[in-house]
Design a protein around this motif. Structure first.
Motif, PDB file in Angstrom:
ATOM      1  N   SER A  43     -79.647  -7.734  74.150  1.00 38.54           N
ATOM      2  CA  SER A  43     -78.769  -7.726  73.139  1.00 38.54           C
ATOM      3  C   SER A  43     -77.448  -8.151  73.891  1.00 38.54           C
ATOM      4  O   SER A  43     -77.412  -8.254  74.904  1.00 38.54           O
ATOM      5  N   LYS A  44     -76.689  -8.415  72.878  1.00 38.00           N
ATOM      6  CA  LYS A  44     -75.228  -8.942  73.150  1.00 38.00           C
ATOM      7  C   LYS A  44     -74.578  -7.664  74.389  1.00 38.00           C
ATOM      8  O   LYS A  44     -73.803  -8.091  75.356  1.00 38.00           O
ATOM      9  N   SER A  45     -74.764  -6.569  73.871  1.00 46.72           N
ATOM     10  CA  SER A  45     -73.980  -5.220  74.763  1.00 46.72           C
ATOM     11  C   SER A  45     -74.785  -5.381  76.081  1.00 46.72           C
ATOM     12  O   SER A  45     -74.126  -5.246  77.149  1.00 46.72           O
ATOM     13  N   VAL A  65     -64.914 -10.478  76.507  1.00 51.77           N
ATOM     14  CA  VAL A  65     -65.939  -9.714  76.550  1.00 51.77           C
ATOM     15  C   VAL A  65     -65.444  -8.301  75.946  1.00 51.77           C
ATOM     16  O   VAL A  65     -64.216  -7.670  76.404  1.00 51.77           O
ATOM     17  N   GLU A  66     -66.135  -7.607  75.085  1.00 48.89           N
ATOM     18  CA  GLU A  66     -65.924  -6.561  74.383  1.00 48.89           C
ATOM     19  C   GLU A  66     -65.541  -5.293  75.427  1.00 48.89           C
ATOM     20  O   GLU A  66     -66.239  -5.316  76.258  1.00 48.89           O
ATOM     21  N   PRO A  67     -64.556  -4.498  75.140  1.00 49.84           N
ATOM     22  CA  PRO A  67     -64.426  -3.245  76.006  1.00 49.84           C
ATOM     23  C   PRO A  67     -65.532  -2.390  76.221  1.00 49.84           C
ATOM     24  O   PRO A  67     -66.309  -2.453  75.201  1.00 49.84           O
ATOM     25  N   GLU A  68     -65.778  -1.891  77.336  1.00 50.54           N
ATOM     26  CA  GLU A  68     -66.904  -0.866  77.410  1.00 50.54           C
ATOM     27  C   GLU A  68     -66.580   0.376  76.685  1.00 50.54           C
ATOM     28  O   GLU A  68     -65.383   0.797  76.689  1.00 50.54           O
ATOM     29  N   PHE A 112     -61.968  -6.646  80.793  1.00 50.47           N
ATOM     30  CA  PHE A 112     -61.227  -6.730  82.108  1.00 50.47           C
ATOM     31  C   PHE A 112     -60.343  -5.577  82.358  1.00 50.47           C
ATOM     32  O   PHE A 112     -60.392  -4.807  83.625  1.00 50.47           O
ATOM     33  N   GLU A 113     -59.972  -4.890  81.241  1.00 49.30           N
ATOM     34  CA  GLU A 113     -59.146  -3.834  81.389  1.00 49.30           C
ATOM     35  C   GLU A 113     -59.825  -2.440  81.604  1.00 49.30           C
ATOM     36  O   GLU A 113     -59.621  -1.484  82.293  1.00 49.30           O
ATOM     37  N   THR A 114     -61.148  -2.575  81.043  1.00 43.13           N
ATOM     38  CA  THR A 114     -62.028  -1.257  81.168  1.00 43.13           C
ATOM     39  C   THR A 114     -62.652  -1.161  82.611  1.00 43.13           C
ATOM     40  O   THR A 114     -62.537  -0.255  83.293  1.00 43.13           O
ATOM     41  N   GLN A 115     -62.940  -2.452  83.165  1.00 39.07           N
ATOM     42  CA  GLN A 115     -63.309  -2.373  84.630  1.00 39.07           C
ATOM     43  C   GLN A 115     -62.234  -1.723  85.450  1.00 39.07           C
ATOM     44  O   GLN A 115     -62.370  -1.033  86.540  1.00 39.07           O
ATOM     45  N   ILE A 159     -64.779   7.624  80.252  1.00 35.28           N
ATOM     46  CA  ILE A 159     -63.558   7.250  80.814  1.00 35.28           C
ATOM     47  C   ILE A 159     -62.476   6.565  80.293  1.00 35.28           C
ATOM     48  O   ILE A 159     -61.565   6.772  79.879  1.00 35.28           O
ATOM     49  N   VAL A 160     -62.989   5.523  79.696  1.00 34.86           N
ATOM     50  CA  VAL A 160     -62.306   4.660  78.623  1.00 34.86           C
ATOM     51  C   VAL A 160     -61.833   5.191  77.521  1.00 34.86           C
ATOM     52  O   VAL A 160     -60.670   5.471  77.339  1.00 34.86           O
ATOM     53  N   GLU A 161     -62.454   6.093  77.046  1.00 29.62           N
ATOM     54  CA  GLU A 161     -62.131   7.009  75.745  1.00 29.62           C
ATOM     55  C   GLU A 161     -61.051   7.849  76.125  1.00 29.62           C
ATOM     56  O   GLU A 161     -60.089   8.052  75.434  1.00 29.62           O
ATOM     57  N   LYS A 162     -61.251   8.613  77.262  1.00 29.00           N
ATOM     58  CA  LYS A 162     -60.349   9.530  77.749  1.00 29.00           C
ATOM     59  C   LYS A 162     -58.955   8.610  77.922  1.00 29.00           C
ATOM     60  O   LYS A 162     -57.897   9.214  77.522  1.00 29.00           O
TER      61      LYS A 162
END
Length: 423
Positions: free
Chosen positions: A332-334, A370-373, A392-395, A377-380
């Motif tokens: 899959s892409k993900s 690349v789509e954000p993860e 890049f930003e989620t990493q 943690i990212v949601e918070k």
């Protein structure tokens, strides 16, 4: 109060430097605070300080209390003989060198403004998730963007270490390193280490030679995983088992015990059987894979390379002997995005580093597309106003939370420094 706050105060001279005196009432003038190396030994090296009428060059040690000198047994360590100033929050004991000369002490609490101290207390007062969660929106975009970039490359530095270690043990064979790290990430968290051991147990020279027959690659991977150890009536199982033992004999490969792969808690598409078949098909379809992906900075080209599925048998099976409705089971892409994040980008970074090249812009370019993860943690962070637009930003945010927030390293963090300055 923590020692790292005192380090921050001294490093950036966040105190009244014009009226400093030692606890013995000698005037102090700081020409150079020294180098903060965070190594064993005194906290700041090669400081230049005038005490009374005497100019000194040497080291500065920092403690919460003067008596911590003895708690840490510095009196027994020759590395502390060159300390010219002992900076403390509270002076409760005189400290002497081995020649009985007294080390001058600066009691820092007498020179800190109440504003600076209150700012620190606000920063480190526990909140529900991270200390600065309510102030994140106040951070200037320029500061935040620069910090994200540094966090991203700190993360890559950590991820590149095992890659470079494996490279050294494989005589600089990047194709082998890629095979091993792809295998690890095909195994995800549950089977990652087991898949890595599987890949290491098969000489990559054999993978190169047998890549033209995907069934042989499956036989090698399934056999090393212990999935061919049982007796089954399944025709494909018997064929793989025959191939496996023939290849062991042909290449004189020793069969090692590797802990069993785990099916438990996995969705069927993540079963180790499916992931191993996809891995085999990838190396069947793409020879010299590292040469193809190294330096690629176009995400669509990476997706195209990893456009692989399973062998026909696994389109109708998740396990041997158990038929299921037909499904192609492509990567899959993900899942490819995870491979980009955890394998491709770290390998490209490690390769550039080993060659003394600069690849920063290309790596950021890839992850900007690349789509954000999607994780807790990212949601918070998003709920506190820091919304990630790409991987890049989620990493960067993952590095921030795991390596700074979780470890209370606020005073090493650009966000913490900004808040401490601007409260």
């Amino acid at each position: 109060m923590k020692e790292d706050f005192l380090h921050y105060l001294w490093k950036f001279k966040k105190f009244d430097t014009l009226h400093l005196k030692t606890c013995n009432q000698e005037e102090i003038t700081i020409s150079n605070v020294g180098q903060y190396l965070e190594l064993a030994g005194p906290d700041f090296f090669n400081a230049q300080i005038t005490i009374g009428n005497q100019k000194w060059a040497g080291n500065v040690e920092i403690h919460l209390k003067s008596s911590d000198w003895y708690v840490h047994h510095h009196e027994k360590d020759a590395g502390y003989e060159n300390v010219i100033l002992h900076v403390v929050w509270e002076h409760d004991s005189e400290i002497f060198r081995s020649d009985n000369s007294e080390i001058p002490v600066l009691e820092l609490k007498n020179y800190i403004s109440s504003t600076t101290l209150n700012n620190y207390q606000k920063l480190v007062t526990p909140k529900s998730w991270i200390f600065c969660e309510k102030q994140l929106k106040e951070i200037p975009e320029f500061t935040l963007n620069n910090w994200k970039e540094r966090l991203f490359f700190e993360r890559l530095e950590r991820k590149s270490k095992p890659i470079l270690e494996l490279l050294e043990s494989t005589n600089n064979d990047w194709e082998t390193v890629l095979f091993c790290h792809l295998a690890k990430n095909f195994g995800l968290n549950t089977n990652g280490e087991t898949f890595l051991k599987i890949a290491k147990s098969i000489p990559f020279s054999v993978i190169r030679k047998e890549c033209f027959e995907v069934e042989n690659l499956e036989a090698l991977l399934f056999g090393a995983a212990g999935l061919l150890d049982a007796e089954k009536e399944d025709t494909y199982f018997k064929d793989l088992k025959f191939r496996y033992f023939y290849l062991l004999h042909k290449y004189q490969i020793e069969k090692n015990f590797i802990e069993p792969v785990q099916f438990f808690k996995h969705r069927p598409d993540n079963f180790p059987t499916i992931r191993l078949s996809q891995l085999a098909n990838l190396f069947h379809k793409q020879q010299n894979l590292f040469s193809k992906i190294n330096g690629l900075n176009v995400v669509d080209s990476i997706y195209e390379i990893f456009n692989v599925s399973v062998t026909p048998y696994w389109e109708t099976h998740y396990q041997f002997d158990k038929e299921s409705p037909k499904k192609k089971k492509q990567l899959s892409k993900s899942f490819i995005d995870l491979l980009i994040l955890n394998t491709i980008i770290p390998l490209q970074f490690a390769y550039a580093k080993s060659m003394g090249k600069e690849a920063s812009e290309d790596l950021i370019t890839v992850l900007n597309d690349v789509e954000p993860e999607n994780n807790s943690i990212v949601e918070k962070f998003s709920s506190f106003g820091i919304k990630a637009k790409n991987a890049f930003e989620t990493q960067s945010l993952l590095e921030l939370k795991n390596e700074y927030c979780n470890k209370s390293k606020c005073l090493d963090c650009a966000i913490g420094m900004e808040l401490l300055k601007n409260y």
